[in-house]
Scaffold this active site. Structure first.
Site, mmCIF file in Angstrom:
data_model
loop_
_atom_site.group_PDB
_atom_site.id
_atom_site.type_symbol
_atom_site.label_atom_id
_atom_site.label_comp_id
_atom_site.label_asym_id
_atom_site.label_seq_id
_atom_site.Cartn_x
_atom_site.Cartn_y
_atom_site.Cartn_z
ATOM 1 N N ASP A 85 -0.784 89.604 68.199
ATOM 2 C CA ASP A 85 -1.723 89.152 68.615
ATOM 3 C C ASP A 85 -1.879 87.993 68.315
ATOM 4 O OD1 ASP A 85 -3.881 89.464 70.801
ATOM 5 O OD2 ASP A 85 -4.795 90.942 69.011
ATOM 6 N N ASP A 316 -3.397 83.666 74.822
ATOM 7 C CA ASP A 316 -3.322 85.514 74.475
ATOM 8 C C ASP A 316 -1.557 86.024 74.510
ATOM 9 O OD1 ASP A 316 -3.755 87.313 72.868
ATOM 10 O OD2 ASP A 316 -5.733 88.457 74.528
#
Length: 441
Positions: A85, A316
Site C-alpha cells: 500500500d 495509490d
C-alpha cells in the site's frame, strides 16, 4: 509529521538500526487475492477507504488493496501476506498472544514463538513516530524508571476501524526472487496489532491479508526503513492483470530499477508534490485531460492542493478504481457518453457506475481514449482496459468515480496503473512510468 523538530534525527535512528548492504535491489513477487473480489466489492472497499475528508494522516485508510507481498516475520520465520500500500506508512500485522497448543488456523503473527521479537520501549525515539491510544497520550512513559513499558500505537480508520498494539522490532525474511541479495533484515520496526476491528481491516474487504506493508513517504514505511547510504531511496512495481488465467506475477522492486529490466531512458518522469498536511502520500500534478485527442475545458486549478491540504492527485496502489475531482469527472463522463458508439446499459446505476455499455458479440469494442498530461511534460495514456471494468458478462463500465470538491483528493488507482512499470524515486522527488519492462513472466 515533517514538521516535528526531531524528524530527521528519528529518520536516521531508524536507518542505523538496519544492516547495511550493497546497492543491489530486492525483488518481491506480488500475489493476487484469493478468491478474486467482485467489482461491487472493489467499489465498496474503495469508497470506505476514501470516505474521510482530506487531508489524511499517514495510514488513515487501508482496505481495498489487491496486491499482496509475501513476508516472513520472526525467528523462526512465520509467513504472512500483507497488502502492498503506497497510501500508508506503517508496516503492521495482526498478532496473537497464543503461547502453547496454538491452532494452525490462527491467521496472525505469534510473537511468543519468535526469539527475535521485542517491543520498542515507550521512551525510544521511534515511538514518537506512531499515534498512541487516547488513554496513553498524556501519560505515555511519564516515569522513565519503568524500563519495560512498551510503546503502544493505535491507528484509526475512516470507517471507524482500528488497529491497536505494540510498536515493535523484529527480524524479517523476504521471499525475494534474487539469490544474491541479503534477505534477512534485523530490527525492522512494525506494528504488532493485538486488536483489530472494523470492515477495513477484517473480513472480506481485507481479502484475507494479515496486515499492511506501508510504502508511503514517511520514515516508518517499509521502503524508508530499507533505504540507507548504500541503497537509493527508490522502489518500483509492475502491476499486471490478476484476473487472467493463470494470473501473471507482478513484482515490487526495492532499490534502483534493474538495468536489465528496462532502460532508464524509457521512463517518463513527473515531479512529486508535497502536501504538508498529508506528507506520506505520492502527489502528482494533472495539468490537462483529453478524450480521443480533444482537450477538455477543465481548469488546472481543479486538481490543485489548496491552502488547507484538500484536493490534489495521489498515486495509490491500495485503491483499485480511479477517483477524479468534480467538475473534471463530469466533463470526462459527458465526453465519453458523446463518443461511445455502443448500446448503453440502463442498469448502470444499480451496478454502482455512471456509464456502462453492452459489448456482447463485439470482439474489439471501440472505447474512448483517456489521456492525462502531467507536470514535467509527462503523458499518461493508458489503454481502455485500465479504466473500464467488466462487472457482468458482456458489460463494461467506466471504472472512474467522482470526488466532490472539498471532500478529498483525486486518486490514480491500481487498475489505471496496470501494465506500467512505476518507479518512485524519493531521492529525486519524482515518479517515473513506462510501458516497457512490464511483460508477463
Amino acid at each position: 509529521m515533517s514538521s516535528h523538530p526531531s524528524f530527521f534525527f528519528l529518520f536516521f535512528f531508524l536507518l542505523l538500526t538496519l544492516p547495511h548492504y550493497s546497492s543491489e535491489y530486492l525483488k518481491l513477487p506480488l500475489l493476487p487475492p484469493t478468491p478474486l473480489p467482485s467489482p461491487s466489492q472493489l467499489l465498496a472497499a474503495d469508497l470506505r477507504r476514501l470516505s474521510v475528508k482530506s487531508p489524511l494522516t499517514s495510514g488513515a485508510a487501508t482496505g481495498s488493496g489487491q496486491y499482496f507481498a509475501d513476508l516472513r516475520l520472526g525467528s523462526p520465520p512465520q509467513r504472512l501476506l500483507l497488502v502492498a500500500d503506497t497510501g500508508s506508512d506503517l508496516l503492521w500485522v495482526k498478532c496473537s498472544a497464543c503461547r502453547r497448543n496454538c491452532s494452525s488456523s490462527i491467521s496472525a503473527f505469534l510473537p511468543r514463538h519468535s526469539t527475535s521479537f521485542s517491543p520498542h520501549h515507550c521512551y525510544d525515539s521511534p515511538c514518537q513516530l506512531v499515534p498512541h491510544p487516547p488513554s496513553h497520550k498524556n501519560r505515555l512513559c511519564h516515569n522513565r524508571t519503568k524500563l519495560h513499558t512498551p510503546c503502544r500505537y493505535q491507528y484509526s480508520y475512516a470507517d471507524g476501524s482500528t488497529s491497536t498494539g505494540f510498536f515493535s522490532k523484529e527480524t524479517i525474511t523476504l521471499n525475494t526472487t534474487s539469490s544474491t541479495l541479503l534477505t534477512t533484515l534485523k530490527k525492522l520496526s512494525f506494528g504488532c496489532g493485538f486488536r483489530t476491528s472494523g470492515p477495513s481491516v477484517t473480513g472480506h474487504s481485507f481479502n484475507g491479508a494479515q496486515g499492511v506493508m506501508g510504502l508511503g513517504r514517511g520514515p516508518i514505511s517499509f521502503t524508508s526503513q530499507l533505504s540507507n547510504t548504500n541503497t537509493k531511496h527508490t522502489f518500483s512495481y509492475c502491476l499486471l492483470d490478476y484476473t487472467l488465467s493463470p494470473p501473471p506475477t507482478s513484482y515490487l522492486t526495492i532499490g534502483p530499477t534493474p538495468n536489465d529490466a528496462v532502460s532508464q531512458n524509457s521512463f517518463t518522469y513527473t515531479p512529486l508534490l508535497t502536501n504538508p498536511f498529508s506528507p506520506s502520500f505520492y502527489y502528482i500534478s494533472i495539468q490537462s485531460v483529453s478524450v480521443d485527442g480533444v482537450r477538455l475545458p477543465i481548469s488546472e486549478s481543479v486538481f490543485r492542493i489548496d491552502a488547507h491540504g484538500n484536493g490534489g492527485t495521489v498515486v495509490d496502489s491500495g485503491t483499485t478504481l480511479s477517483f477524479l475531482a468534480e467538475p473534471a469527472y463530469g466533463k470526462i463522463l459527458a465526453a465519453f457518453r458523446l463518443r461511445v458508439r455502443l448500446p448503453a446499459v440502463e442498469s448502470a446505476a444499480t451496478l454502482g457506475f455512471d456509464l456502462c455499455v453492452n459489448v456482447s458479440g463485439v470482439a474489439r469494442p471501440r472505447l474512448p481514449r483517456l489521456r492525462f498530461r502531467l507536470a514535467g511534460k509527462a503523458v499518461l495514456s493508458p489503454p481502455a482496459g485500465n479504466y473500464f471494468i467488466e462487472p457482468a458478462e458482456g458489460v463494461k463500465c467506466l471504472a472512474v468515480q467522482p470526488v466532490r470538491p472539498g471532500s478529498g483528493f483525486s486518486v490514480i488507482g491500481n487498475l489505471m496503473q496496470q501494465g506500467y512499470l512505476f518507479e518512485f524515486d524519493l531521492d529525486r522527488s519524482r515518479i517515473g512510468f513506462t510501458r516497457h519492462g512490464c511483460a508477463v513472466r
